[in-house]
Enzyme design. Structure first.
Site, PDB file in Angstrom:
ATOM      1  N   GLU A 251       0.893  -1.179   0.000  1.00 23.64           N
ATOM      2  CA  GLU A 251       0.000   0.000   0.000  1.00 23.64           C
ATOM      3  C   GLU A 251       0.917   1.211   0.000  1.00 23.64           C
ATOM      4  OE1 GLU A 251      -3.149   0.058  -0.302  1.00 23.64           O
ATOM      5  OE2 GLU A 251      -3.776  -1.983   0.180  1.00 23.64           O
ATOM      6  N   SER A 442     -12.350   5.524   2.295  1.00 21.34           N
ATOM      7  CA  SER A 442     -11.875   4.475   3.208  1.00 21.34           C
ATOM      8  C   SER A 442     -13.034   3.858   3.987  1.00 21.34           C
ATOM      9  CB  SER A 442     -10.886   5.066   4.210  1.00 21.34           C
ATOM     10  OG  SER A 442      -9.862   5.735   3.516  1.00 21.34           O
ATOM     11  N   GLU A 459      -6.454  -4.187   0.783  1.00 19.36           N
ATOM     12  CA  GLU A 459      -6.692  -4.414   2.208  1.00 19.36           C
ATOM     13  C   GLU A 459      -8.151  -4.105   2.513  1.00 19.36           C
ATOM     14  OE1 GLU A 459      -3.658  -2.026   4.236  1.00 19.36           O
ATOM     15  OE2 GLU A 459      -2.467  -3.851   4.449  1.00 19.36           O
TER      16      GLU A 459
HETATM   17  P1  NAP Z   1       8.029   5.414   4.725  1.00 19.26           P
HETATM   18  O1  NAP Z   1       9.147   6.340   4.949  1.00 19.26           O
HETATM   19  O2  NAP Z   1       8.009   4.611   3.491  1.00 19.26           O
HETATM   20  O3  NAP Z   1       7.987   4.465   5.998  1.00 19.26           O
HETATM   21  C1  NAP Z   1       6.978   3.503   6.171  1.00 19.26           C
HETATM   22  C2  NAP Z   1       7.484   2.427   7.098  1.00 19.26           C
HETATM   23  O4  NAP Z   1       8.547   1.740   6.437  1.00 19.26           O
HETATM   24  C3  NAP Z   1       8.059   2.954   8.409  1.00 19.26           C
HETATM   25  O5  NAP Z   1       7.760   2.047   9.428  1.00 19.26           O
HETATM   26  C4  NAP Z   1       9.550   2.984   8.104  1.00 19.26           C
HETATM   27  O6  NAP Z   1      10.382   2.958   9.231  1.00 19.26           O
HETATM   28  C5  NAP Z   1       9.685   1.704   7.293  1.00 19.26           C
HETATM   29  N1  NAP Z   1      10.917   1.619   6.513  1.00 19.26           N
HETATM   30  C6  NAP Z   1      11.605   2.596   5.902  1.00 19.26           C
HETATM   31  N2  NAP Z   1      12.716   2.089   5.314  1.00 19.26           N
HETATM   32  C7  NAP Z   1      12.708   0.757   5.557  1.00 19.26           C
HETATM   33  C8  NAP Z   1      13.586  -0.309   5.225  1.00 19.26           C
HETATM   34  N3  NAP Z   1      14.689  -0.129   4.515  1.00 19.26           N
HETATM   35  N4  NAP Z   1      13.268  -1.550   5.639  1.00 19.26           N
HETATM   36  C9  NAP Z   1      12.155  -1.767   6.361  1.00 19.26           C
HETATM   37  N5  NAP Z   1      11.290  -0.789   6.718  1.00 19.26           N
HETATM   38  C10 NAP Z   1      11.572   0.457   6.316  1.00 19.26           C
HETATM   39  O7  NAP Z   1       6.637   6.170   4.775  1.00 19.26           O
HETATM   40  P2  NAP Z   1       6.098   7.170   5.878  1.00 19.26           P
HETATM   41  O8  NAP Z   1       6.740   8.485   5.670  1.00 19.26           O
HETATM   42  O9  NAP Z   1       6.154   6.555   7.227  1.00 19.26           O
HETATM   43  O10 NAP Z   1       4.541   7.228   5.483  1.00 19.26           O
HETATM   44  C11 NAP Z   1       4.080   8.040   4.478  1.00 19.26           C
HETATM   45  C12 NAP Z   1       3.930   7.272   3.175  1.00 19.26           C
HETATM   46  O11 NAP Z   1       3.055   6.169   3.381  1.00 19.26           O
HETATM   47  C13 NAP Z   1       3.282   8.109   2.114  1.00 19.26           C
HETATM   48  O12 NAP Z   1       3.921   7.883   0.888  1.00 19.26           O
HETATM   49  C14 NAP Z   1       1.854   7.594   2.081  1.00 19.26           C
HETATM   50  O13 NAP Z   1       1.195   7.807   0.863  1.00 19.26           O
HETATM   51  C15 NAP Z   1       2.056   6.160   2.371  1.00 19.26           C
HETATM   52  N6  NAP Z   1       0.816   5.548   2.871  1.00 19.26           N
HETATM   53  C16 NAP Z   1       0.140   4.721   2.040  1.00 19.26           C
HETATM   54  C17 NAP Z   1      -1.056   4.163   2.468  1.00 19.26           C
HETATM   55  C18 NAP Z   1      -1.826   3.239   1.568  1.00 19.26           C
HETATM   56  O14 NAP Z   1      -2.678   2.541   2.085  1.00 19.26           O
HETATM   57  N7  NAP Z   1      -1.577   3.208   0.278  1.00 19.26           N
HETATM   58  C19 NAP Z   1      -1.555   4.454   3.737  1.00 19.26           C
HETATM   59  C20 NAP Z   1      -0.827   5.310   4.553  1.00 19.26           C
HETATM   60  C21 NAP Z   1       0.370   5.848   4.100  1.00 19.26           C
HETATM   61  P3  NAP Z   1      11.491   4.149   9.387  1.00 19.26           P
HETATM   62  O15 NAP Z   1      10.726   5.408   9.484  1.00 19.26           O
HETATM   63  O16 NAP Z   1      12.250   3.803  10.621  1.00 19.26           O
HETATM   64  O17 NAP Z   1      12.380   4.141   8.203  1.00 19.26           O
END
Ligand code: NAP
Length: 479
Positions: A251, A442, A459
Site C-alpha cells: 500500500e 476508506s 486491504e
Molecule cells: P516510509 O518512509 O516509506 O515508511 C513507512 C514504514 O517503512 C516505516 O515504518 C519505516 O520505518 C519503514 N521503513 C523505511 N525504510 C525501511 C527499510 N529499509 N526496511 C524496512 N522498513 C523500512 O513512509 P512514511 O513516511 O512513514 O509514510 C508516508 C507514506 O506512506 C506516504 O507515501 C503515504 O502515501 C504512504 N501511505 C500509504 C497508504 C496506503 O494505504 N496506500 C496508507 C498510509 C500511508 P522508518 O521510518 O524507521 O524508516
C-alpha cells in the site's frame, strides 16, 4: 490512563532490546520528548522471527471460531478504551482528538470485519473436466508475516493488517513507524488481553528499520510482507523480497486528482474537498494532491474553499476546538514549505495560509493556492500537508489525460451532477478507488488499494483476507 507500554513484545512477553537501546518518542505539538521505547536490533528481530515461526503450526490449527472470538473481543476492548487510545495517538502523532477518536473506531472496525471473515474462509470440491478426477481445494495461511506500517494512521494501519492475518491463521511481526510506536504497543497489550496466544503477534519498535527487516525478508522463514508506506521504500522492499520469493502486499503513495466539473454542486464539492484534503492534516495517502477545477467555476470554488480552510482552528490536537494539529515532524513541514515556495515562484496565488507560524511545534496553516502551474513540483510529489493546489481545465478528455499523467494510481475524486459523466470519468481514471461526489473512500468493508506505483493487492473488504491465504489443491482420482 493505564500504563504506557514501551518494551518489545516478543513471544507474549514484554522485553527490552537485547543491547538495551531505546529511542525517544516526540510530541509534534511541542517538540518535547514523551518517553522512550525499546530500540530493537537484528538480534531482537531474530527472536521475534523465532517466536512467530514456532507459533505458526498451532495457530494455523486453531479453530476459525476461536480466532474470530479473539478479534471480536479485541474490537470491544479497543472501543471501550477509545478515549485513552485517542489521547495516546494524539500525543505521538498530533492529529486532533476528534480525529483520533474517529481513527480508533475505524481501526476497531477492521477487527470486527475480519472476525466475521475468519469463519467464512471457503474451500471447494469439484469434478475435473475428464469426469474421473476430483479436486479438493482448501485455503491455508501463508505463514509467518512481516507487517510494516507508517506513522500517519498509527492504529488503523496496524489493524488493517493484523486483523486479516489473525483471521487467516498467520503469525506475524509488526514493525511500526518509529514516530508512533506507542499506539502499536497498546494494541499488542489489548490483543494479549483478548486471548491471543503467545508468539502470534510480535512487535518490534526500532530506529534501525533496514537492520531489523532485511534479514527477515532474505532469511526464507518469513513468507509474506505486508507494507504500507512510501513508493520509494516499497520498491526497495520488493527487491529484498525477490530473492526468497516472499509474497507481498504493497500500500504505497498516492497523487490523487480531485476533479470538479462545471455541472458539479459546488457545496458538495467543497465539502468533499475539505475531507479529501484535510483529513489527517493532509497527511494521508488518499489526500487530494491536485485539484483540477473547470475554468468556469474555478474562481468560485477557490473562494469558497479558502473561506472554509481559513476558518479552521490550528493548534495542539489535545486542545478543545482544534481542527488542525501539527505535522509529524520538522522534516515533513520543511517539505510542505518548499513545495509551496516552489509553486508560488512559478506563479501560484496564495488565497489563504502559506506562512509558517512562529513558536514551537510543527504547525502549518491550511493553505489554498490558485493558478498553480502544471510544472510545479507539488504536481508530482505527495504534499502530505494541508495545502490545496488548484489548476484549471477546459474539457473532459483533457482533464482525464492530465489526471492520469502520473506514475501513481491510488484514488481519484470526481464531482459532477451528471451520472453518465461521473461513471465515464471514474472508469477512465487509472486508480484503485474513486470517490464520486464524496471526499472519503476508506471503509473496512471495501477493498482499499492502488494500481501503478501505488501498490499491489488490497486491504479490507471481502478480498482483504485473500492476501494472507494460499490455495492448496488435492487431486483425487476416483476409480
Ligand atoms: P516510509 O518512509 O516509506 O515508511 C513507512 C514504514 O517503512 C516505516 O515504518 C519505516 O520505518 C519503514 N521503513 C523505511 N525504510 C525501511 C527499510 N529499509 N526496511 C524496512 N522498513 C523500512 O513512509 P512514511 O513516511 O512513514 O509514510 C508516508 C507514506 O506512506 C506516504 O507515501 C503515504 O502515501 C504512504 N501511505 C500509504 C497508504 C496506503 O494505504 N496506500 C496508507 C498510509 C500511508 P522508518 O521510518 O524507521 O524508516
Amino acid at each position: 490512563m493505564t500504563e504506557v507500554l514501551n518494551q518489545l513484545f516478543i513471544g507474549g512477553s514484554w522485553v527490552d532490546a537485547a543491547d538495551g537501546a531505546t529511542l525517544p518518542v516526540d510530541d509534534p505539538a511541542t517538540g518535547e520528548i514523551l518517553g522512550h521505547v525499546a530500540d530493537a536490533g537484528a538480534k531482537d528481530a531474530r527472536l521475534a522471527e523465532e517466536a512467530a515461526v514456532q507459533a505458526q503450526a498451532a495457530w494455523a490449527r486453531t479453530a476459525p471460531r476461536a480466532r474470530s472470538e479473539i478479534l471480536r473481543r479485541a474490537h470491544e476492548l479497543i472501543l471501550e478504551r477509545t478515549d485513552e487510545l485517542a489521547r495516546l495517538m494524539t500525543s505521538e502523532m498530533g492529529k486532533p482528538l476528534a480525529e483520533a477518536r474517529g481513527e480508533v473506531a475505524y481501526a476497531a472496525e477492521f477487527f470486527r470485519w475480519f472476525s466475521e471473515e475468519a469463519v467464512r474462509i471457503d474451500g471447494g470440491c469439484g469434478t475435473l473436466p475428464d469426469g474421473r478426477n476430483r479436486m479438493l481445494l482448501s485455503r491455508r495461511p501463508v505463514g509467518p508475516c512481516l507487517l510494516i506500517t507508517p506513522w500517519n494512521f498509527p492504529l488503523a494501519m496496524g489493524t488493517r493488517k493484523i486483523g486479516p492475518a489473525i483471521a487467516a491463521g498467520c503469525t506475524m511481526i509488526l514493525k511500526p513507524a518509529p514516530q508512533t510506536p506507542l499506539s502499536s504497543l497498546a494494541l499488542a497489550g489489548i490483543l494479549k488481553e483478548a486471548g491471543l496466544p503467545d508468539g502470534v503477534l510480535n512487535v518490534v519498535t526500532t530506529s534501525r528499520a533496514g537492520e531489523v527487516c532485511e534479514p527477515l525478508l532474505r532469511g526464507g522463514r518469513i513468507r509474506k510482507l505486508s507494507f504500507t508506506g512510501s513508493t520509494a521504500v516499497g520498491r526497495l522492499l520488493l527487491a529484498q523480497c525477490a530473492d526468497t520469493v516472499v509474497r507481498t502486499s504493497m500500500e504505497l503513495g498516492g497523487n490523487a486528482p480531485f476533479i470538479v466539473f462545471d455541472d458539479a454542486d459546488l457545496d458538495v464539492a467543497v465539502d468533499g474537498a475539505m475531507v479529501a484534503k484535510m483529513r489527517n492534516m493532509g497527511e494521508a495517502c488518499t489526500a487530494a494532491n491536485r485539484f483540477f477545477v473547470h475554468r468556469s467555476v474555478a474562481e468560485e470554488f477557490g473562494r469558497r474553499l479558502a473561506g472554509r480552510m481559513g476558518a479552521l482552528e490550528v493548534g495542539p490536537g489535545t486542545r478543545d476546538g482544534v481542527d488542525v494539529g501539527p505535522l509529524i515532524d520538522t522534516v515533513g513541514r520543511a517539505k510542505v514549505e518548499e513545495l509551496v515556495a516552489d509553486a508560488v515562484e512559478r506563479g501560484a496565488r496564495v488565497l489563504v495560509g502559506g506562512r509558517t507560524p512562529e513558536g514551537p511545534g510543527c504547525f502549518y496553516p491550511p493553505t489554498v493556492l490558485a493558478d498553480v502551474s502544471p510544472e510545479s513540483r507539488l504536481m508530482d510529489t505527495e504534499i502530505f500537508g494541508p495545502v490545496a493546489a488548484i489548476l484549471t481545465f477546459d474539457d473532459e478528455d483533457e482533464v482525464l489525460r492530465r489526471a492520469n499523467d502520473t506514475p501513481w494510481g491510488l484514488v481519484g475524486y470526481v464531482f459532477t451532477e451528471g451520472l453518465d459523466r461521473g461513471l465515464r470519468v471514474s472508469e477512465g481514471l487509472e486508480v484503485g478507488m474513486v470517490g464520486l461526489n464524496t471526499g472519503l473512500v476508506s471503509n473496512p468493508a471495501a477493498p482499499f488499494g492502488g494500481v501503478k506505483q501505488s501498490g499491489l493487492g488490497r486491504e479490507g473488504g471481502r478480498v482483504g483476507i485473500d492476501e494472507f491465504l494460499e490455495y492448496q489443491y488435492i487431486a483425487v482420482p476416483v476409480r
